[in-house]
Write a protein that holds these residues in place. Structure first.
Motif, PDB file in Angstrom:
ATOM      1  N   ARG A 124       3.848   6.123  11.546  1.00 37.59           N
ATOM      2  CA  ARG A 124       4.052   6.798  10.798  1.00 37.59           C
ATOM      3  C   ARG A 124       3.717   7.995  10.630  1.00 37.59           C
ATOM      4  NH1 ARG A 124       0.802   3.567   7.875  1.00 37.59           N
ATOM      5  NH2 ARG A 124      -1.083   5.978   7.133  1.00 37.59           N
ATOM      6  N   PHE A 169       8.017  -0.152   5.661  1.00 37.23           N
ATOM      7  CA  PHE A 169       6.565   0.052   5.594  1.00 37.23           C
ATOM      8  C   PHE A 169       6.422   0.224   6.596  1.00 37.23           C
ATOM      9  CE2 PHE A 169       7.601  -1.952   1.531  1.00 37.23           C
ATOM     10  CZ  PHE A 169       7.275  -1.507   0.742  1.00 37.23           C
ATOM     11  N   ARG A 208       2.058  -0.306   9.346  1.00 45.26           N
ATOM     12  CA  ARG A 208       1.585   0.035   8.805  1.00 45.26           C
ATOM     13  C   ARG A 208       0.061   0.535   9.626  1.00 45.26           C
ATOM     14  NH1 ARG A 208       0.059  -6.447   8.854  1.00 45.26           N
ATOM     15  NH2 ARG A 208       0.490  -6.737   6.654  1.00 45.26           N
ATOM     16  N   ASP A 209       0.719   1.611  10.567  1.00 44.97           N
ATOM     17  CA  ASP A 209      -0.070   2.181  12.297  1.00 44.97           C
ATOM     18  C   ASP A 209       0.136   4.038  11.379  1.00 44.97           C
ATOM     19  OD1 ASP A 209      -0.973   2.235  15.242  1.00 44.97           O
ATOM     20  OD2 ASP A 209       0.484   3.475  14.741  1.00 44.97           O
ATOM     21  N   SER A 210      -0.964   3.881  11.511  1.00 46.59           N
ATOM     22  CA  SER A 210      -1.072   5.421  10.997  1.00 46.59           C
ATOM     23  C   SER A 210      -0.288   6.253  12.079  1.00 46.59           C
ATOM     24  CB  SER A 210      -2.244   6.182  10.389  1.00 46.59           C
ATOM     25  OG  SER A 210      -2.770   5.721  11.303  1.00 46.59           O
ATOM     26  N   LYS A 224       0.205   4.501   1.148  1.00 46.86           N
ATOM     27  CA  LYS A 224       0.481   5.297   2.224  1.00 46.86           C
ATOM     28  C   LYS A 224       1.476   4.329   3.168  1.00 46.86           C
ATOM     29  CE  LYS A 224      -3.265   3.419   4.303  1.00 46.86           C
ATOM     30  NZ  LYS A 224      -4.767   3.153   4.452  1.00 46.86           N
ATOM     31  N   GLU A 225       1.519   3.456   2.810  1.00 48.82           N
ATOM     32  CA  GLU A 225       2.575   3.002   4.534  1.00 48.82           C
ATOM     33  C   GLU A 225       3.622   2.471   3.847  1.00 48.82           C
ATOM     34  OE1 GLU A 225       1.205  -1.524   4.237  1.00 48.82           O
ATOM     35  OE2 GLU A 225      -0.681  -0.576   5.161  1.00 48.82           O
ATOM     36  N   LYS A 272       0.714  -1.373   0.055  1.00 47.82           N
ATOM     37  CA  LYS A 272      -0.254  -0.187  -0.286  1.00 47.82           C
ATOM     38  C   LYS A 272       1.028   1.139   0.004  1.00 47.82           C
ATOM     39  CE  LYS A 272      -3.600  -2.660   2.498  1.00 47.82           C
ATOM     40  NZ  LYS A 272      -4.359  -2.500   3.769  1.00 47.82           N
ATOM     41  N   LYS A 293      -1.523  -3.873  13.332  1.00 43.42           N
ATOM     42  CA  LYS A 293      -0.451  -2.633  13.207  1.00 43.42           C
ATOM     43  C   LYS A 293      -0.136  -2.756  13.332  1.00 43.42           C
ATOM     44  CE  LYS A 293      -4.786  -1.309  11.470  1.00 43.42           C
ATOM     45  NZ  LYS A 293      -4.764  -0.731  10.040  1.00 43.42           N
TER      46      LYS A 293
END
Length: 405
Positions: free
Chosen positions: A269, A262, A264-266, A100-101, A98, A239
């Protein structure tokens, strides 16, 4: 196109860590040490980059970018870059990434140093399996976090994680383990962990809410017939998973300083991007994109050459040093060899790198450099022309024979 992995390429006067920086790295604090060999005469089989030419399509892409004539402030805006990444991981590993990750880092090692303080409290601990790539421990030490270890179980060169020990250590509240750092494929043993092994480890981490960083930088360097499983697919919804990849090992781009992390945790990030959303090197981005877009055939030929180099190591040891214990690794270009039957002198056993540099003119890394659980072992980088590998093996043999006289 045929690629020539037998080509001898001089790395002298290129500021190469492998060529010029070995004393200060291997013998830190003792880099004024004198050996009988002239610097240019050493066989360098230590640090994990390759003595093969970087793939021609990558060099062409760098030249093309230079022809644009301006190397100004650069960040990653081109969607084709991410499309190239997505295509690579989908085609090779059935992994759907992804965009965004993805965050960028100059390397996996700097990423580990940056991530540890972002996800751990000061009184929490990191768990790693040993023998271990030393920067895993350094990431904890650097940030003043306690590092605990779980020894891999070695059965005739077949390394396994001790899940009972891992679970016992993680479940013990006194240990306060909040992070496990995994190396898959494993450095230095070369194990490619099975889906079942990864699932068991993942289950332990999920049950105890432990962060899991999976360093997958060696995933492309598989032996014929081997398959790689990414933690991305093993733990699709967790996550607290962070996956680290890079083109550096695969395409001999270690000095290119582009790794893909990468996260995952927004929330994590966002913390990363607040601190490390840096300007990028335009040549490095061009090189990384070309590697993943245009170098499938180069990688096929590289893997074949490495397979033959490992076959040479195996045959040489069986013929000349039969008491050495060696199993061809499932991945990487690193031979993990147990020479304990031959390293009988104090300095040769406790510090093999010193012994082989002094007596053989071969630069390698001893098992003592991999945290623990590596006594009597050496790690030998066989990603070099076959003639160089042959000479290195011959020198190792002569040093061990001379020691026994």
């Amino acid at each position: 196109m045929h690629y020539d992995f037998d080509e001898i390429i001089s790395r002298e006067e290129t500021n190469s860590l492998s060529f010029e920086g070995w004393k200060s790295y291997i013998f830190k604090g003792r880099d004024n040490i004198n050996f009988q060999y002239k610097d240019k005469d050493y066989i360098r089989m230590w640090v994990a980059d390759m003595d093969f030419a970087t793939p021609a399509p990558v060099l062409d892409a760098i030249r093309e970018r230079l022809d644009r004539k301006i190397l100004g402030y650069t960040q990653l805006f081109d969607p084709k870059y991410f499309a190239t990444l997505e295509s690579w991981f989908r085609r090779h590993y059935d992994v759907v990434i992804k965009k965004k990750e993805v965050v960028l880092s100059p390397g996996v090692v700097p990423a580990l140093k940056h991530l540890v303080p972002l996800i751990m409290q000061a009184d929490e601990s990191v768990l790693i399996c040993t023998p271990s790539y030393a920067p895993f421990k350094v990431a904890g030490d650097f940030n003043k976090r306690r590092v605990l270890t779980s020894k891999l179980v070695n059965t005739n060169g077949d390394y396994r994680m001790d899940f009972a020990d891992i679970e016992q250590k993680i479940s013990n509240p006194d240990n306060k383990i909040s992070l496990f750092i995994l190396c898959n494929p494993h450095n230095p043993t070369g194990r490619v962990w099975s889906k079942e092994e990864l699932a068991r480890l993942g289950q332990i981490c999920v049950e105890h809410g432990v962060w899991l960083i999976s360093d997958e930088i060696h995933c492309d360097l598989l032996r014929a017939g081997k398959q790689f499983q990414s933690m991305v697919n093993v733990l699709p919804g967790y996550k607290k998973l962070i996956t680290c990849t890079a083109p550096s090992k695969t395409f001999n781009l270690a000095g290119n300083l582009v790794s893909h992390i990468f996260i995952r945790d927004s929330i994590l990030r966002a913390k990363w991007l607040e601190r490390h959303n840096d300007i990028q090197n335009p040549l490095a981005l061009a090189a990384a994109q070309a590697a993943y877009r245009d170098c499938d055939e180069w990688l096929v030929q590289l893997r074949g050459y490495l397979d033959e180099n490992f076959a040479l190591v195996e045959q040489f040891l069986q013929t000349h040093l039969p008491a050495a214990k060696f199993k061809v690794p499932e991945a990487t270009y690193l031979a993990w060899i147990d020479f304990s039957a031959y390293l009988n002198a104090t300095d040769s056993f406790s510090e093999p790198a010193y012994f082989f540099a002094k007596e053989a003119g071969v630069l390698l890394e001893g098992g003592n450099m991999f945290v623990d659980n590596g006594d009597g072992f050496v790690r030998l980088n066989i990603a070099c022309p076959r003639s160089v590998l042959q000479e290195g093996l011959e020198r190792i043999l002569q040093a061990l024979v001379k020691q026994e006289i």
